[in-house]
Motif scaffolding. Sequence first.
Motif, PDB file in Angstrom:
ATOM      1  N   GLY A 143       2.136   3.125  18.091  1.00 29.82           N
ATOM      2  CA  GLY A 143       2.454   3.423  16.698  1.00 29.82           C
ATOM      3  C   GLY A 143       2.001   4.806  16.285  1.00 29.82           C
ATOM      4  N   ALA A 144       0.812   5.213  16.766  1.00 32.72           N
ATOM      5  CA  ALA A 144       0.287   6.538  16.420  1.00 32.72           C
ATOM      6  C   ALA A 144       1.140   7.648  17.010  1.00 32.72           C
ATOM      7  N   LEU A 145       1.671   7.433  18.196  1.00 38.40           N
ATOM      8  CA  LEU A 145       2.463   8.469  18.859  1.00 38.40           C
ATOM      9  C   LEU A 145       3.863   8.598  18.267  1.00 38.40           C
ATOM     10  N   ILE A 146       4.431   7.480  17.817  1.00 42.62           N
ATOM     11  CA  ILE A 146       5.831   7.528  17.372  1.00 42.62           C
ATOM     12  C   ILE A 146       5.981   7.846  15.894  1.00 42.62           C
ATOM     13  N   VAL A 147       4.910   7.697  15.099  1.00 45.06           N
ATOM     14  CA  VAL A 147       5.088   7.874  13.661  1.00 45.06           C
ATOM     15  C   VAL A 147       5.529   9.291  13.278  1.00 45.06           C
ATOM     16  N   PRO A 148       5.182  10.346  14.037  1.00 42.78           N
ATOM     17  CA  PRO A 148       5.756  11.650  13.676  1.00 42.78           C
ATOM     18  C   PRO A 148       7.263  11.744  13.937  1.00 42.78           C
ATOM     19  N   LEU A 149       7.792  10.853  14.781  1.00 39.77           N
ATOM     20  CA  LEU A 149       9.219  10.876  15.101  1.00 39.77           C
ATOM     21  C   LEU A 149      10.032  10.010  14.147  1.00 39.77           C
ATOM     22  N   TYR A 150       9.416   8.935  13.649  1.00 40.52           N
ATOM     23  CA  TYR A 150      10.094   8.024  12.741  1.00 40.52           C
ATOM     24  C   TYR A 150       9.321   8.017  11.418  1.00 40.52           C
ATOM     25  N   GLN A 151      10.010   8.006  10.313  1.00 43.98           N
ATOM     26  CA  GLN A 151       9.317   7.915   9.036  1.00 43.98           C
ATOM     27  C   GLN A 151       8.543   6.607   8.956  1.00 43.98           C
ATOM     28  N   LEU A 152       7.333   6.686   8.404  1.00 47.46           N
ATOM     29  CA  LEU A 152       6.501   5.499   8.284  1.00 47.46           C
ATOM     30  C   LEU A 152       7.031   4.589   7.187  1.00 47.46           C
ATOM     31  N   SER A 153       7.268   3.350   7.556  1.00 44.95           N
ATOM     32  CA  SER A 153       7.618   2.314   6.585  1.00 44.95           C
ATOM     33  C   SER A 153       7.015   1.011   7.088  1.00 44.95           C
ATOM     34  N   ALA A 154       6.992   0.012   6.245  1.00 48.28           N
ATOM     35  CA  ALA A 154       6.403  -1.269   6.634  1.00 48.28           C
ATOM     36  C   ALA A 154       7.181  -1.942   7.759  1.00 48.28           C
ATOM     37  N   ASP A 155       8.417  -1.526   7.972  1.00 47.72           N
ATOM     38  CA  ASP A 155       9.266  -2.165   8.981  1.00 47.72           C
ATOM     39  C   ASP A 155       9.350  -1.371  10.285  1.00 47.72           C
ATOM     40  N   ILE A 156       8.485  -0.382  10.466  1.00 42.54           N
ATOM     41  CA  ILE A 156       8.602   0.480  11.636  1.00 42.54           C
ATOM     42  C   ILE A 156       8.403  -0.293  12.939  1.00 42.54           C
ATOM     43  N   GLY A 157       7.614  -1.367  12.903  1.00 40.48           N
ATOM     44  CA  GLY A 157       7.375  -2.138  14.121  1.00 40.48           C
ATOM     45  C   GLY A 157       8.463  -3.146  14.435  1.00 40.48           C
ATOM     46  N   LEU A 158       9.248  -3.530  13.420  1.00 42.92           N
ATOM     47  CA  LEU A 158      10.260  -4.560  13.617  1.00 42.92           C
ATOM     48  C   LEU A 158      11.350  -4.123  14.585  1.00 42.92           C
ATOM     49  N   ARG A 159      11.706  -2.838  14.536  1.00 48.05           N
ATOM     50  CA  ARG A 159      12.798  -2.355  15.379  1.00 48.05           C
ATOM     51  C   ARG A 159      12.451  -2.456  16.860  1.00 48.05           C
ATOM     52  N   PHE A 160      11.157  -2.512  17.165  1.00 46.59           N
ATOM     53  CA  PHE A 160      10.732  -2.567  18.559  1.00 46.59           C
ATOM     54  C   PHE A 160      10.341  -3.970  19.019  1.00 46.59           C
TER      55      PHE A 160
ATOM     56  N   LEU B  30       0.825  -1.209   0.000  1.00 43.86           N
ATOM     57  CA  LEU B  30       0.000   0.000   0.000  1.00 43.86           C
ATOM     58  C   LEU B  30       0.861   1.262   0.000  1.00 43.86           C
ATOM     59  N   LEU B  31       2.026   1.177   0.630  1.00 45.55           N
ATOM     60  CA  LEU B  31       2.931   2.327   0.671  1.00 45.55           C
ATOM     61  C   LEU B  31       3.821   2.397  -0.569  1.00 45.55           C
ATOM     62  N   GLY B  32       3.753   1.364  -1.393  1.00 45.52           N
ATOM     63  CA  GLY B  32       4.603   1.337  -2.580  1.00 45.52           C
ATOM     64  C   GLY B  32       6.069   1.163  -2.258  1.00 45.52           C
ATOM     65  N   GLY B  33       6.346   0.646  -1.052  1.00 40.27           N
ATOM     66  CA  GLY B  33       7.738   0.461  -0.645  1.00 40.27           C
ATOM     67  C   GLY B  33       8.435   1.734  -0.255  1.00 40.27           C
ATOM     68  N   HIS B  34       7.695   2.847  -0.147  1.00 43.33           N
ATOM     69  CA  HIS B  34       8.304   4.147   0.141  1.00 43.33           C
ATOM     70  C   HIS B  34       8.211   4.475   1.636  1.00 43.33           C
TER      71      HIS B  34
END
Length: 284
Positions: A200-217, A110-114
Amino acid sequence: MDFVKLAFDLLAFTSVMVLIVLGLGVVASMMGIFNFAHGEFVLLGAYTVFIFHESGLPIWAGIVAAPFVLAVFGAALERSIIRRFYAAPIIAMLGTYAIGLVIRETVRGLLGGHYKSIPEPLPGVFTLGDLDFSIWRTVIVAVTLAVIVASWLLLTRTSIGLQIRGSLENPALARSCGIATPRLYTLTFAFGSALAGLAGALIVPLYQLSADIGLRFLVQAFLSVMLGGVGTFEGPVLGATVVGATAAGLPWIVIPVLADPLVFVIALVIVKFRPQGFITQGRL
């Protein structure tokens, strides 16, 4: 002054970890399974905010909606799939990992990999003395403290909390007393999902949204629960504090490429000497 700034950065990152770990820890304690899709629930919370932003709606609305969206999603997932895994924890880990993979790759498509950037709802800084502090990071800390207090009161001072703790200690006895444990499991899983969505809603302004944003945590959250002790409320919070502070503080001491491996080494050493976690008494 640098120490104060460092302490604030540690507190902000630790707050994020606590929100994520609290939901994972409650589910693990209540149901005896680790939800390996928890990182993708964080992703879905962040993606909810992105959808609101792209639709021209206020970012605040997306942040408020995210935990409710994830609560409904988690409840539906528990009733349709997750409850079939309770008797086999290993299969539960594999099953939830597969669910997470489907979610992650769907969002990636959905994000087109961006990578997508979302602005902070409250940008800028405020000044105390000679130091500037991020307003949005301060909001994250305040929300985390409020969630911890509210969750503790829910689990220790309400009838539903008493039922949850009773079902955790002795499910068979709870059922014989007329407690609907399947309903409690659904509510508990929905609650854990909502906390992940809020994180996720609170941190997305601090980290760019990508499909892997949850993996780091995810792996850090898993370590936090193991360190703190499964079956307690305070344990995962304490574990998240240790892991979060360590992960955020080590890059100030060693080169960043060594920071993440050192977090795992330190955690493994602690687990070696405290296999039951920091806190083994005072179950939920």
